[in-house]
Write a protein that holds these residues in place. Structure first.
Motif, mmCIF file in Angstrom:
data_model
loop_
_atom_site.group_PDB
_atom_site.id
_atom_site.type_symbol
_atom_site.label_atom_id
_atom_site.label_comp_id
_atom_site.label_asym_id
_atom_site.label_seq_id
_atom_site.Cartn_x
_atom_site.Cartn_y
_atom_site.Cartn_z
ATOM 1 N N UNK A 164 -4.035 2.781 -5.844
ATOM 2 C CA UNK A 164 -2.637 3.200 -5.831
ATOM 3 C C UNK A 164 -1.807 2.020 -6.335
ATOM 4 N N UNK A 165 -0.790 2.317 -7.131
ATOM 5 C CA UNK A 165 0.009 1.264 -7.749
ATOM 6 C C UNK A 165 1.493 1.631 -7.714
ATOM 7 N N UNK A 166 2.330 0.630 -7.970
ATOM 8 C CA UNK A 166 3.738 0.857 -8.297
ATOM 9 C C UNK A 166 3.855 0.543 -9.786
ATOM 10 N N UNK A 167 4.115 1.534 -10.571
ATOM 11 C CA UNK A 167 4.087 1.399 -12.021
ATOM 12 C C UNK A 167 5.044 0.308 -12.501
ATOM 13 N N UNK A 168 4.552 -0.502 -13.452
ATOM 14 C CA UNK A 168 5.367 -1.564 -14.032
ATOM 15 C C UNK A 168 5.400 -2.836 -13.213
ATOM 16 N N UNK A 169 4.610 -2.913 -12.147
ATOM 17 C CA UNK A 169 4.576 -4.113 -11.312
ATOM 18 C C UNK A 169 3.113 -4.506 -11.059
ATOM 19 N N UNK A 170 2.933 -5.636 -10.374
ATOM 20 C CA UNK A 170 1.596 -6.064 -9.961
ATOM 21 C C UNK A 170 1.185 -5.482 -8.614
ATOM 22 N N UNK A 171 2.011 -4.636 -8.037
ATOM 23 C CA UNK A 171 1.687 -4.057 -6.736
ATOM 24 C C UNK A 171 0.495 -3.110 -6.864
ATOM 25 N N UNK A 172 -0.480 -3.282 -5.986
ATOM 26 C CA UNK A 172 -1.635 -2.379 -5.989
ATOM 27 C C UNK A 172 -2.239 -2.294 -4.602
ATOM 28 N N UNK A 231 5.553 -15.409 -5.679
ATOM 29 C CA UNK A 231 4.634 -15.185 -4.561
ATOM 30 C C UNK A 231 4.386 -13.693 -4.396
ATOM 31 N N UNK A 232 3.421 -13.388 -3.534
ATOM 32 C CA UNK A 232 3.104 -12.001 -3.210
ATOM 33 C C UNK A 232 2.647 -11.962 -1.754
ATOM 34 N N UNK A 233 2.835 -10.819 -1.117
ATOM 35 C CA UNK A 233 2.329 -10.610 0.234
ATOM 36 C C UNK A 233 1.093 -9.713 0.099
ATOM 37 N N UNK A 234 0.003 -10.104 0.752
ATOM 38 C CA UNK A 234 -1.258 -9.396 0.562
ATOM 39 C C UNK A 234 -1.992 -9.253 1.888
ATOM 40 N N UNK A 235 -3.002 -8.377 1.877
ATOM 41 C CA UNK A 235 -3.853 -8.173 3.048
ATOM 42 C C UNK A 235 -5.191 -7.635 2.597
ATOM 43 N N UNK A 236 -6.238 -7.986 3.353
ATOM 44 C CA UNK A 236 -7.563 -7.403 3.150
ATOM 45 C C UNK A 236 -8.062 -6.885 4.496
ATOM 46 N N UNK A 237 -8.790 -5.791 4.421
ATOM 47 C CA UNK A 237 -9.466 -5.234 5.592
ATOM 48 C C UNK A 237 -10.917 -5.011 5.192
ATOM 49 N N UNK A 255 6.773 -10.503 -5.104
ATOM 50 C CA UNK A 255 8.130 -10.693 -4.557
ATOM 51 C C UNK A 255 9.190 -9.961 -5.363
ATOM 52 N N UNK A 256 8.813 -9.393 -6.512
ATOM 53 C CA UNK A 256 9.771 -8.556 -7.255
ATOM 54 C C UNK A 256 9.968 -7.208 -6.561
ATOM 55 N N UNK A 257 9.104 -6.875 -5.601
ATOM 56 C CA UNK A 257 9.219 -5.626 -4.835
ATOM 57 C C UNK A 257 9.247 -5.944 -3.335
ATOM 58 N N UNK A 258 10.095 -6.895 -2.943
ATOM 59 C CA UNK A 258 10.126 -7.333 -1.544
ATOM 60 C C UNK A 258 10.462 -6.206 -0.575
#
Length: 275
Positions: A164-172, A231-237, A255-258
């Motif tokens: 799953x992504x937010x289009x146009x960003x590095x969010x995944x 920066x980015x906020x991340x998590x692993x499970x 951080x562009x999608x804080x």
């Protein structure tokens, strides 16, 4: 009237051969010596490729010839059968994760030697959050994970099981079987997985731990990744859910999608192991 009588010229006696003057026993001995020398020479010469390396060669005479310098003993040739083939170098695959450590290091020793990953405190707990309800069952990784609301959207899984992504960003937000060596402790496997995710961030990324806690059949880590001024906020499970390997759920939001940073911990808390 007398006439001169010319007596005919007598032919010269034939020259006798020197061999004829020799006794027969001397001739036989000479022939025997010549034959023996010829056998030695023929035996010393190679009769085909690859045979001279294992065949003895007649030693040269120790007495130099008076008409020139002493003969030089040629170096024996090497049979092609004994020439070792030139090894073909094996191409080294390019690393896709952290830089390699010297051979002999264990995966955990490599982790502790990596300056990008600080030591995880023994007790580290952020404020507990209520997780999203799992809505996607990924049997390939053995995990059930949330389906995120807009602006998130599902996208072709690519190398992952789900994405799953937010289009146009590095969010995944992705799931897959763990791409690293599984350790005895879930916590250690999660640490290695977090280190692996640095390869999914820009070069020079380093992380800072925010949360670390056990979950059912696994472990959860939340951390911040810094690269340059961003920066980015991340998590692993990491959790064992019935598949051949434990499953990995990984989410990262730049951080562009804080405004989506509040979702990271909730997504991690909502991951469940199947079975």
């Amino acid at each position: 009237m007398g006439s001169d009588v010319v007596s005919p010229r007598r032919p010269n006696p034939p020259k006798r051969s020197l061999i004829g003057d020799l006794p027969m026993r001397v001739i036989y001995r000479g022939l025997a010596v010549v034959a023996a020398l010829g056998a030695v020479v023929v035996w010393a010469l190679p009769s085909g490729p690859g045979e001279d390396a294992a065949r003895p060669v007649a030693a040269p005479s120790a007495v130099p010839s008076s008409s020139g310098p002493a003969p030089v003993t040629p170096s024996p040739e090497v049979s092609p059968a004994f020439v070792a083939p030139t090894p073909t170098p094996t191409p080294t695959p390019s690393p896709t994760a952290a830089p390699s450590i010297a051979p002999g290091y264990t995966a955990m020793e490599a982790l502790y030697a990596d300056p990008r990953v600080p030591k995880l405190p023994a007790r580290l707990r952020a404020k507990a959050v209520r997780g999203y309800r799992p809505a996607i069952k990924d049997r390939f990784s053995g995990l059930a994970v949330p389906r995120l609301p807009k602006p998130w959207r599902t996208y072709g899984s690519g190398p992952y099981a789900t994405r799953q992504i937010i289009k146009g960003t590095r969010a995944l937000f992705v799931t897959a079987p763990v791409p690293i060596k599984v350790q005895r402790e879930h916590r250690d496997t999660a640490l290695l997985a977090a280190r692996w995710t640095l390869s999914r961030h820009p070069k020079g990324a380093r992380l800072t731990w925010i949360d670390s806690r056990p979950i059912r059949d696994g472990w959860m880590l939340v951390y911040q990744v810094r690269y340059g001024k961003r920066s980015a906020l991340a998590a692993v499970v990491v959790a064992k859910g019935g598949a051949s390997k434990p499953g990995l759920a990984f989410i990262s939001v730049p951080d562009t999608r804080k405004r989506q940073w509040g979702q990271v911990a909730r997504v991690a808390a909502g991951v469940r192991a199947l079975g």
